[in-house]
Design a protein around this motif. Sequence first.
Motif, PDB file in Angstrom:
ATOM      1  N   ASP A 116      45.036  38.242  -2.781  1.00 58.15           N
ATOM      2  CA  ASP A 116      44.847  37.846  -4.147  1.00 58.15           C
ATOM      3  C   ASP A 116      45.713  36.450  -4.277  1.00 58.15           C
ATOM      4  OD1 ASP A 116      43.623  40.236  -5.004  1.00 58.15           O
ATOM      5  OD2 ASP A 116      45.534  41.206  -4.823  1.00 58.15           O
ATOM      6  N   ILE A 117      44.915  35.520  -4.704  1.00 58.53           N
ATOM      7  CA  ILE A 117      45.489  34.151  -4.866  1.00 58.53           C
ATOM      8  C   ILE A 117      45.209  33.705  -6.144  1.00 58.53           C
ATOM      9  CG2 ILE A 117      45.397  34.027  -2.504  1.00 58.53           C
ATOM     10  CD1 ILE A 117      42.942  31.938  -2.936  1.00 58.53           C
ATOM     11  N   GLU A 118      45.880  32.459  -6.476  1.00 57.03           N
ATOM     12  CA  GLU A 118      45.759  31.614  -7.745  1.00 57.03           C
ATOM     13  C   GLU A 118      44.850  30.387  -7.176  1.00 57.03           C
ATOM     14  OE1 GLU A 118      46.241  32.070 -10.973  1.00 57.03           O
ATOM     15  OE2 GLU A 118      46.766  34.284 -10.505  1.00 57.03           O
ATOM     16  N   VAL A 120      42.407  26.942  -7.955  1.00 55.76           N
ATOM     17  CA  VAL A 120      42.236  26.092  -8.719  1.00 55.76           C
ATOM     18  C   VAL A 120      40.745  25.541  -8.653  1.00 55.76           C
ATOM     19  CG1 VAL A 120      42.235  23.444  -9.802  1.00 55.76           C
ATOM     20  CG2 VAL A 120      44.432  24.847  -9.148  1.00 55.76           C
ATOM     21  N   PRO A 121      39.938  25.812  -9.366  1.00 58.08           N
ATOM     22  CA  PRO A 121      38.276  25.472  -9.033  1.00 58.08           C
ATOM     23  C   PRO A 121      38.214  24.004  -8.783  1.00 58.08           C
ATOM     24  CG  PRO A 121      38.549  26.961 -11.069  1.00 58.08           C
ATOM     25  CD  PRO A 121      40.131  26.506 -10.836  1.00 58.08           C
ATOM     26  N   SER A 122      37.031  23.570  -8.102  1.00 60.22           N
ATOM     27  CA  SER A 122      36.716  22.372  -8.081  1.00 60.22           C
ATOM     28  C   SER A 122      36.178  21.686  -9.706  1.00 60.22           C
ATOM     29  CB  SER A 122      35.487  22.300  -7.442  1.00 60.22           C
ATOM     30  OG  SER A 122      34.845  21.133  -7.151  1.00 60.22           O
ATOM     31  N   ALA A 123      36.681  20.514  -9.552  1.00 62.20           N
ATOM     32  CA  ALA A 123      36.537  19.486 -11.036  1.00 62.20           C
ATOM     33  C   ALA A 123      35.156  19.421 -11.386  1.00 62.20           C
ATOM     34  CB  ALA A 123      37.251  18.443 -10.924  1.00 62.20           C
ATOM     35  N   VAL A 124      34.146  19.674 -10.389  1.00 64.37           N
ATOM     36  CA  VAL A 124      32.664  19.697 -10.665  1.00 64.37           C
ATOM     37  C   VAL A 124      32.069  20.891 -10.789  1.00 64.37           C
ATOM     38  CG1 VAL A 124      32.477  17.266  -9.567  1.00 64.37           C
ATOM     39  CG2 VAL A 124      32.169  19.266  -8.175  1.00 64.37           C
ATOM     40  N   SER A 125      32.942  22.000 -11.346  1.00 63.79           N
ATOM     41  CA  SER A 125      32.331  23.386 -11.249  1.00 63.79           C
ATOM     42  C   SER A 125      31.740  23.499 -12.628  1.00 63.79           C
ATOM     43  CB  SER A 125      33.560  24.347 -11.163  1.00 63.79           C
ATOM     44  OG  SER A 125      34.267  24.181 -12.487  1.00 63.79           O
ATOM     45  N   ALA A 126      30.968  24.544 -12.850  1.00 65.65           N
ATOM     46  CA  ALA A 126      30.324  24.705 -14.129  1.00 65.65           C
ATOM     47  C   ALA A 126      31.265  25.201 -15.290  1.00 65.65           C
ATOM     48  CB  ALA A 126      29.043  25.969 -14.078  1.00 65.65           C
ATOM     49  N   ILE A 127      32.488  25.428 -14.909  1.00 61.61           N
ATOM     50  CA  ILE A 127      33.481  25.909 -16.006  1.00 61.61           C
ATOM     51  C   ILE A 127      33.532  24.860 -17.179  1.00 61.61           C
ATOM     52  CG2 ILE A 127      35.843  26.519 -16.251  1.00 61.61           C
ATOM     53  CD1 ILE A 127      36.126  26.997 -13.470  1.00 61.61           C
ATOM     54  N   LYS A 128      33.508  25.480 -18.438  1.00 61.31           N
ATOM     55  CA  LYS A 128      33.484  25.035 -19.677  1.00 61.31           C
ATOM     56  C   LYS A 128      34.980  24.366 -20.037  1.00 61.31           C
ATOM     57  CE  LYS A 128      29.195  26.324 -21.864  1.00 61.31           C
ATOM     58  NZ  LYS A 128      28.428  26.806 -22.964  1.00 61.31           N
ATOM     59  N   GLU A 142      35.399  11.060 -16.937  1.00 59.57           N
ATOM     60  CA  GLU A 142      36.740  11.734 -17.254  1.00 59.57           C
ATOM     61  C   GLU A 142      37.450  12.209 -16.058  1.00 59.57           C
ATOM     62  OE1 GLU A 142      36.749  14.315 -20.681  1.00 59.57           O
ATOM     63  OE2 GLU A 142      34.763  13.401 -21.308  1.00 59.57           O
ATOM     64  N   GLU A 143      38.945  12.416 -16.157  1.00 60.16           N
ATOM     65  CA  GLU A 143      39.447  13.018 -14.998  1.00 60.16           C
ATOM     66  C   GLU A 143      39.529  14.561 -15.527  1.00 60.16           C
ATOM     67  OE1 GLU A 143      43.335  11.596 -13.671  1.00 60.16           O
ATOM     68  OE2 GLU A 143      42.199   9.659 -12.978  1.00 60.16           O
ATOM     69  N   VAL A 144      39.326  15.457 -14.704  1.00 61.34           N
ATOM     70  CA  VAL A 144      39.204  17.170 -15.424  1.00 61.34           C
ATOM     71  C   VAL A 144      40.509  17.768 -14.589  1.00 61.34           C
ATOM     72  CG1 VAL A 144      38.142  19.116 -15.661  1.00 61.34           C
ATOM     73  CG2 VAL A 144      37.000  16.962 -16.059  1.00 61.34           C
ATOM     74  N   GLU A 145      41.455  18.332 -15.107  1.00 60.22           N
ATOM     75  CA  GLU A 145      42.171  19.371 -14.462  1.00 60.22           C
ATOM     76  C   GLU A 145      42.040  20.656 -14.899  1.00 60.22           C
ATOM     77  OE1 GLU A 145      46.255  18.080 -14.611  1.00 60.22           O
ATOM     78  OE2 GLU A 145      45.799  16.110 -13.627  1.00 60.22           O
ATOM     79  N   LEU A 146      41.642  21.556 -14.010  1.00 62.60           N
ATOM     80  CA  LEU A 146      41.227  23.239 -14.363  1.00 62.60           C
ATOM     81  C   LEU A 146      42.527  23.943 -14.124  1.00 62.60           C
ATOM     82  CD1 LEU A 146      37.381  23.113 -13.365  1.00 62.60           C
ATOM     83  CD2 LEU A 146      38.346  22.774 -15.322  1.00 62.60           C
ATOM     84  N   ARG A 147      42.664  24.914 -14.647  1.00 66.22           N
ATOM     85  CA  ARG A 147      43.844  25.759 -14.491  1.00 66.22           C
ATOM     86  C   ARG A 147      43.446  26.583 -13.264  1.00 66.22           C
ATOM     87  NH1 ARG A 147      45.198  28.135 -20.703  1.00 66.22           N
ATOM     88  NH2 ARG A 147      45.814  25.968 -21.589  1.00 66.22           N
ATOM     89  N   ALA A 148      44.403  27.123 -12.704  1.00 65.76           N
ATOM     90  CA  ALA A 148      44.260  28.011 -11.588  1.00 65.76           C
ATOM     91  C   ALA A 148      43.856  29.396 -12.314  1.00 65.76           C
ATOM     92  CB  ALA A 148      45.607  28.179 -10.730  1.00 65.76           C
ATOM     93  N   ARG A 149      42.947  30.087 -11.499  1.00 68.78           N
ATOM     94  CA  ARG A 149      42.525  31.363 -11.658  1.00 68.78           C
ATOM     95  C   ARG A 149      42.687  32.390 -10.960  1.00 68.78           C
ATOM     96  NH1 ARG A 149      36.482  30.858 -13.923  1.00 68.78           N
ATOM     97  NH2 ARG A 149      36.293  30.551 -11.667  1.00 68.78           N
ATOM     98  N   SER A 176      35.656  37.754  -3.935  1.00 69.82           N
ATOM     99  CA  SER A 176      35.253  38.045  -5.387  1.00 69.82           C
ATOM    100  C   SER A 176      34.361  37.194  -6.101  1.00 69.82           C
ATOM    101  CB  SER A 176      36.717  38.236  -6.242  1.00 69.82           C
ATOM    102  OG  SER A 176      37.438  37.314  -6.414  1.00 69.82           O
ATOM    103  N   SER A 177      33.840  37.540  -7.168  1.00 68.99           N
ATOM    104  CA  SER A 177      32.968  36.661  -7.736  1.00 68.99           C
ATOM    105  C   SER A 177      33.757  35.715  -8.658  1.00 68.99           C
ATOM    106  CB  SER A 177      32.165  37.456  -8.845  1.00 68.99           C
ATOM    107  OG  SER A 177      31.431  36.697  -9.784  1.00 68.99           O
ATOM    108  N   GLY A 178      33.691  34.484  -8.435  1.00 66.32           N
ATOM    109  CA  GLY A 178      34.313  33.468  -9.125  1.00 66.32           C
ATOM    110  C   GLY A 178      35.090  32.554  -8.263  1.00 66.32           C
ATOM    111  N   THR A 179      35.015  33.055  -6.766  1.00 65.24           N
ATOM    112  CA  THR A 179      35.844  32.055  -5.740  1.00 65.24           C
ATOM    113  C   THR A 179      34.955  30.999  -5.378  1.00 65.24           C
ATOM    114  OG1 THR A 179      36.662  34.312  -4.968  1.00 65.24           O
ATOM    115  CG2 THR A 179      36.861  32.416  -3.590  1.00 65.24           C
TER     116      THR A 179
END
Length: 295
Positions: A116-118, A120-128, A142-149, A176-179
């Motif tokens: 179980d880890i935290e 940080v998704p890739s900046a070029v992910s489909a996360i909104k 733009e520079e995008v910084e996503l939060r760890a999940r 898990s899904s979302g990795t």
Amino acid sequence: MPDAPPTPDGILLVDKPGGITSHTAVSRARRALGTRKVGHAGTLDPMATGLLILGIGPSTRLLTHMVGLDKTYTATIALGAATTTDDAEGEVTTTADASHVSRADLAGPMAALTGDIEQVPSAVSAIKVDGQRAYDRVRAGEEVELRARPVTVARFDVLAFRPGARAEVDVVVDCSSGTYIRALARDLGEALGVGGHLTALRRTRIGPFAVAGAPLADALPEPAAALLLPPAAAASRILPVARLDDERAANLAHGRRTPALAGEHGVVAAVHGDRLVGIARVSGNRLLPVTNFPT
């Protein structure tokens, strides 16, 4: 006038080749099955290959119960370079000589990326981000910084290691899904101090469904209805089954609650004979309809 052919209904497993988008794979399934009603339970990047689960006709209603299933991937990670996209399609941002890295050096960093880890998704992910896809913001400069999940990596093992200034590691990942496997490649390279990115990715499993034996998405026969997994069979592989008699089936089919039997718990596939009546939820001593399927 002759009767119209029945609407195709079921789950289609396909093997997406590299170089096409998941949308293209869906379009080819629509043509092969003669229906517009085709959905998916999660896409793959154009570079990636492997299993796509497609819902056809009424079985698109099953997809919501499949998107969260765990997955297995095989991948190749290149060490010695980091990229803007964490994969081979991005621009190289840093390089380093990885010739000193040995297979034994991988064990500690890979263990730290397992469990179980935290992440940080890739900046070029489909996360909104503020209503816009992260990859669209990156492409706009733009520079995008996503939060760890939180994600779960159940297995992160080496299959093969090829040392060198640009070392390569073949790995297998259960997660898990979302990795994001690209993020694992990036983080492994960072932990080793040489940078890393993904050069190949193949999805081999989603929940109980495997890519083995699935037809290539760009070579589907027409018509392809014989390839469909019936709704009851598909639902029975992802959910416990509640076997219905005529009365309980009629109740659920009409959106009415009906008595639950001993041993029925949680969310279930409600099956009457070989037909999926719907997805139901046990509450107390009652089965409550969640998603109904047409008769």
